[in-house]
Design a protein around this motif. Sequence first.
Motif, mmCIF file in Angstrom:
data_model
loop_
_atom_site.group_PDB
_atom_site.id
_atom_site.type_symbol
_atom_site.label_atom_id
_atom_site.label_comp_id
_atom_site.label_asym_id
_atom_site.label_seq_id
_atom_site.Cartn_x
_atom_site.Cartn_y
_atom_site.Cartn_z
ATOM 1 N N MET A 48 31.441 43.940 40.487
ATOM 2 C CA MET A 48 32.308 44.680 39.609
ATOM 3 C C MET A 48 31.822 46.130 39.559
ATOM 4 N N THR A 49 32.767 47.060 39.547
ATOM 5 C CA THR A 49 32.455 48.473 39.465
ATOM 6 C C THR A 49 33.576 49.170 38.702
ATOM 7 N N VAL A 50 33.378 50.422 38.410
ATOM 8 C CA VAL A 50 34.405 51.198 37.720
ATOM 9 C C VAL A 50 34.970 52.200 38.712
ATOM 10 N N ALA A 51 36.293 52.273 38.807
ATOM 11 C CA ALA A 51 36.959 53.192 39.722
ATOM 12 C C ALA A 51 37.937 54.060 38.951
ATOM 13 N N GLY A 52 38.362 55.116 39.584
ATOM 14 C CA GLY A 52 39.312 56.020 38.947
ATOM 15 C C GLY A 52 38.606 57.234 38.403
ATOM 16 N N PRO A 53 39.380 58.190 37.956
ATOM 17 C CA PRO A 53 38.789 59.410 37.420
ATOM 18 C C PRO A 53 38.127 59.148 36.068
ATOM 19 N N PRO A 54 37.189 59.996 35.658
ATOM 20 C CA PRO A 54 36.488 59.785 34.389
ATOM 21 C C PRO A 54 37.425 59.729 33.184
ATOM 22 N N TRP A 55 38.546 60.434 33.240
ATOM 23 C CA TRP A 55 39.469 60.463 32.101
ATOM 24 C C TRP A 55 40.409 59.255 32.087
ATOM 25 N N GLU A 56 40.415 58.440 33.164
ATOM 26 C CA GLU A 56 41.255 57.252 33.199
ATOM 27 C C GLU A 56 40.607 56.170 34.063
ATOM 28 N N PRO A 57 39.398 55.700 33.684
ATOM 29 C CA PRO A 57 38.698 54.717 34.516
ATOM 30 C C PRO A 57 39.302 53.322 34.379
ATOM 31 N N PHE A 58 39.091 52.498 35.384
ATOM 32 C CA PHE A 58 39.436 51.085 35.265
ATOM 33 C C PHE A 58 38.431 50.256 36.046
ATOM 34 N N VAL A 59 38.261 49.005 35.612
ATOM 35 C CA VAL A 59 37.254 48.113 36.183
ATOM 36 C C VAL A 59 37.787 47.504 37.468
ATOM 37 N N VAL A 60 36.928 47.482 38.495
ATOM 38 C CA VAL A 60 37.274 46.890 39.784
ATOM 39 C C VAL A 60 36.478 45.609 39.937
ATOM 40 N N ASP A 61 37.170 44.482 40.042
ATOM 41 C CA ASP A 61 36.509 43.194 40.221
ATOM 42 C C ASP A 61 37.273 42.429 41.294
ATOM 43 N N ILE A 62 36.727 42.383 42.515
ATOM 44 C CA ILE A 62 37.414 41.699 43.603
ATOM 45 C C ILE A 62 36.741 40.379 43.958
ATOM 46 N N SER A 63 35.994 39.831 43.028
ATOM 47 C CA SER A 63 35.259 38.598 43.311
ATOM 48 C C SER A 63 36.181 37.419 43.593
ATOM 49 N N ASP A 64 37.414 37.448 43.078
ATOM 50 C CA ASP A 64 38.326 36.331 43.326
ATOM 51 C C ASP A 64 39.528 36.749 44.173
ATOM 52 N N ALA A 65 39.367 37.752 45.016
ATOM 53 C CA ALA A 65 40.460 38.233 45.875
ATOM 54 C C ALA A 65 40.600 37.311 47.080
ATOM 55 N N LEU A 66 41.310 36.207 46.887
ATOM 56 C CA LEU A 66 41.447 35.218 47.943
ATOM 57 C C LEU A 66 42.886 35.055 48.432
ATOM 58 N N SER A 67 43.808 35.783 47.860
ATOM 59 C CA SER A 67 45.191 35.580 48.244
ATOM 60 C C SER A 67 45.929 36.909 48.333
ATOM 61 N N ILE A 68 47.138 36.828 48.845
ATOM 62 C CA ILE A 68 47.990 38.005 48.938
ATOM 63 C C ILE A 68 48.914 37.997 47.719
#
Length: 73
Positions: free
Chosen positions: A1-21
């Motif tokens: 898990m990491t934080v992505a996006g600009p500092p004024w509008e961040p969002f959490v990135v969690d691709i641990s369960d990215a198994l499907s389209i």
Amino acid sequence: MTVAGPPWEPFVVDISDALSISSVEDVDGSPSAWYSLQGIYLGTTKPTKPGVYFSRTTKDRLQGKNGRKIVIK
């Protein structure tokens, strides 16, 4: 898990369960904003290059939601 996006509008990135389209359907008719995993804004057109992306609608942003991760093969 990491934080992505600009500092004024961040969002959490969690691709641990990215198994499907997944697909993005904007039920409210608002355009999606597309981001790379690094949080780089890519525009409102769905990417065509294979990879993992994030899509966020205006409705998501206003509700404080992070958006959806999308895997494109």
